[in-house]
Enzyme design. Structure first.
Site, short mmCIF file in Angstrom:
data_model
loop_
_atom_site.label_atom_id
_atom_site.label_comp_id
_atom_site.label_asym_id
_atom_site.label_seq_id
_atom_site.Cartn_x
_atom_site.Cartn_y
_atom_site.Cartn_z
N ARG A 68 46.61 76.28 54.09
CA ARG A 68 45.18 76.10 53.89
C ARG A 68 44.80 74.62 54.01
O ARG A 68 45.67 73.75 54.04
CB ARG A 68 44.72 76.68 52.54
CG ARG A 68 45.51 76.16 51.32
CD ARG A 68 44.64 76.03 50.11
NE ARG A 68 43.63 75.01 50.30
CZ ARG A 68 43.85 73.70 50.19
NH1 ARG A 68 45.04 73.23 49.90
NH2 ARG A 68 42.86 72.83 50.36
N ALA A 128 41.54 72.48 56.13
CA ALA A 128 41.13 72.54 57.54
C ALA A 128 42.10 71.82 58.49
O ALA A 128 42.43 72.35 59.56
CB ALA A 128 39.73 71.97 57.67
N ALA A 129 42.58 70.64 58.11
CA ALA A 129 43.47 69.89 59.01
C ALA A 129 44.84 70.57 59.11
O ALA A 129 45.42 70.68 60.19
CB ALA A 129 43.63 68.45 58.52
N ARG A 140 40.42 83.06 59.74
CA ARG A 140 39.39 82.57 58.82
C ARG A 140 38.25 82.01 59.68
O ARG A 140 38.50 81.32 60.66
CB ARG A 140 39.93 81.47 57.88
CG ARG A 140 41.00 81.98 56.90
CD ARG A 140 41.39 80.90 55.90
NE ARG A 140 40.35 80.65 54.91
CZ ARG A 140 40.35 79.59 54.09
NH1 ARG A 140 41.31 78.69 54.16
NH2 ARG A 140 39.38 79.44 53.21
N CYS A 177 37.92 70.29 45.22
CA CYS A 177 38.90 71.02 46.03
C CYS A 177 40.08 70.11 46.39
O CYS A 177 40.37 69.13 45.68
CB CYS A 177 38.26 71.62 47.28
SG CYS A 177 39.26 72.98 47.98
N ASP A 187 35.07 71.37 55.99
CA ASP A 187 35.67 72.38 56.86
C ASP A 187 34.97 72.40 58.20
O ASP A 187 35.59 72.71 59.23
CB ASP A 187 35.62 73.75 56.18
CG ASP A 187 36.52 73.76 54.95
OD1 ASP A 187 36.09 73.24 53.91
OD2 ASP A 187 37.66 74.23 55.06
N ASN A 222 31.59 72.74 53.22
CA ASN A 222 32.82 72.45 52.47
C ASN A 222 32.94 73.46 51.34
O ASN A 222 32.07 74.32 51.15
CB ASN A 222 32.79 71.00 51.95
CG ASN A 222 34.15 70.55 51.43
OD1 ASN A 222 35.18 70.77 52.06
ND2 ASN A 222 34.17 69.95 50.25
N LYS A 223 34.01 73.33 50.57
CA LYS A 223 34.32 74.27 49.50
C LYS A 223 33.10 74.56 48.62
O LYS A 223 32.35 73.65 48.29
CB LYS A 223 35.46 73.69 48.65
CG LYS A 223 35.98 74.57 47.55
CD LYS A 223 36.50 75.90 48.05
CE LYS A 223 37.50 75.76 49.17
NZ LYS A 223 37.74 76.99 49.93
N LYS A 262 36.54 68.33 62.80
CA LYS A 262 35.70 69.13 61.90
C LYS A 262 34.27 69.27 62.44
O LYS A 262 33.43 69.91 61.82
CB LYS A 262 35.64 68.48 60.50
CG LYS A 262 36.97 67.99 59.96
CD LYS A 262 37.79 69.11 59.39
CE LYS A 262 39.14 68.65 58.88
NZ LYS A 262 39.10 67.79 57.71
#
Ligand SMILES: O=P(O)(O)OC[C@H]1O[C@H](OP(=O)(O)O)[C@H](O)[C@@H]1O
Length: 323
Positions: free
Chosen positions: A23, A25-26, A71, A136, A205, A215-216, A241
């Site tokens: 998990r 994004a990168a 995802r 996060c 993200d 983002n989260k 991103k």
């Protein structure tokens, strides 16, 4: 493996991304690029694809689709697939294989370099003695804090737990390992602690063409509270991103995850008939974000579209689609 069935390494990576064992994004992007390289090696050795360049290409596209479907929100995933597939070239399977493996290696290397470079930019926004608040777990955000520490600045952190999956624990451990004193708080305590904080640092993200930061879940509320308390907030996001489809008006799909992440089935049963929703991300409007920090420097969110056009032109190719 048939010509359209992905190699086991691809199925395993896809499963790990979907279950969030892999998990961030990168990290998702680099795992996807590596999985494509493994697909290329497997396809070059398989009966159905070893001597047929078109079958090899079809197998690469199918593998990319499998990874793409895991995802929906972090655009770093399709951007990684795009990077590798657009560099797939050659008229023999061996040349094709080599081009994919080289592109995958180059992508992962570029990712690491970009993170290092943006870390320096983000670190320059932090001053000696600052306390940062995090949300996060973002490797891009951590790169900024860690670079500030490496510059000799003394930094402390207030780390939000980040329900429902508590990625804040990963951040707390990483910061502690970097020698940063950490105070862990529940998400709802954030506003109370903002008065003790000099800077909020989050990841992303996806970044939309209008400068909206995806983002989260909880980032947008944190940003509004930070503005109200006068605390600057930056998002650390490498250019993978940036979401090219938003240049043509598309919106970013927000992933809805399983309700069991929010409430265990027994507790839910006891409460009776209710709905439970679990959106994984939210959108922070550009006016609540002070800066987007990338490997190309920092940008006010409203100007990020210029960089997006430079990098992606007017839109996004889908090299994994069937021709
Ligand atoms: O790329 P890096 O900066 O590591 O992470 C970026 C973002 O990815 C994470 O999503 P999730 O935990 O995979 O849902 C968080 O939302 C984090 O801010």
């Amino acid at each position: 493996m048939t010509d359209t069935e992905p190699a086991p390494a691809v199925s395993e990576t896809a499963e790990s991304i979907a279950t969030m064992e892999i998990r961030g994004a990168a990290t998702i992007a680099s795992a996807a690029a590596e999985a494509l390289a493994e697909q290329a090696e497997a396809a070059a050795a398989a009966d159905a694809t070893a001597s047929d360049p078109e079958a090899f290409r079809a197998s690469m596209r199918a593998a990319a689709r499998t990874l793409r479907e895991t995802r929906p929100t972090a655009v770093s995933l399709p951007n990684a697939l795009r990077y590798v597939l657009q560099r797939m070239e050659g008229d023999s399977v061996d040349r094709l294989r080599r081009s994919v493996v080289d592109a995958s290696d180059a992508f992962v290397e570029q990712l690491d370099r970009a993170q290092e470079d943006l870390g320096q930019v983000g670190a320059n926004r932090l001053a000696d003695g600052d306390t940062v608040m995090t949300h996060c777990h973002s490797t891009d955000a951590l790169a900024c804090i860690e670079a500030a520490v490496e510059q000799g600045k003394s930094i402390s952190a207030v780390v939000k737990e980040t329900r429902p999956r508590q990625q804040g624990h990963i951040t707390a451990e990483a910061l502690r390992d970097a020698g940063v004193p950490v105070t862990l708080i529940v998400d709802s305590a954030a506003r109370r602690y903002l008065d003790e904080v000099d800077h909020v640092v989050v990841g992303a993200d996806s970044i939309a063409a209008d400068g909206g930061v995806i983002n989260k879940i909880g980032t947008s509320g944190l940003a509004v509270n930070a503005r109200e308390r006068g605390v600057p907030i930056m998002t650390a996001a490498q250019t993978i991103k940036l979401h090219p489809e938003t240049l043509t008006g598309h919106t970013v799909e927000i992933e809805m995850r399983d309700e069991t992440e929010v409430i265990d089935p027994d507790a839910r049963e006891e409460i009776g008939e209710i709905d439970v929703e679990n959106p994984a991300f939210d959108v922070t409007p550009p006016r609540y974000m002070d800066a987007i920090v990338t490997e190309h420097g920092q940008f006010p969110p409203e100007s990020i579209v210029t960089l997006m056009r430079e990098l992606f032109g007017e839109g996004a190719a889908e090299p994994w689609a069937e021709p």
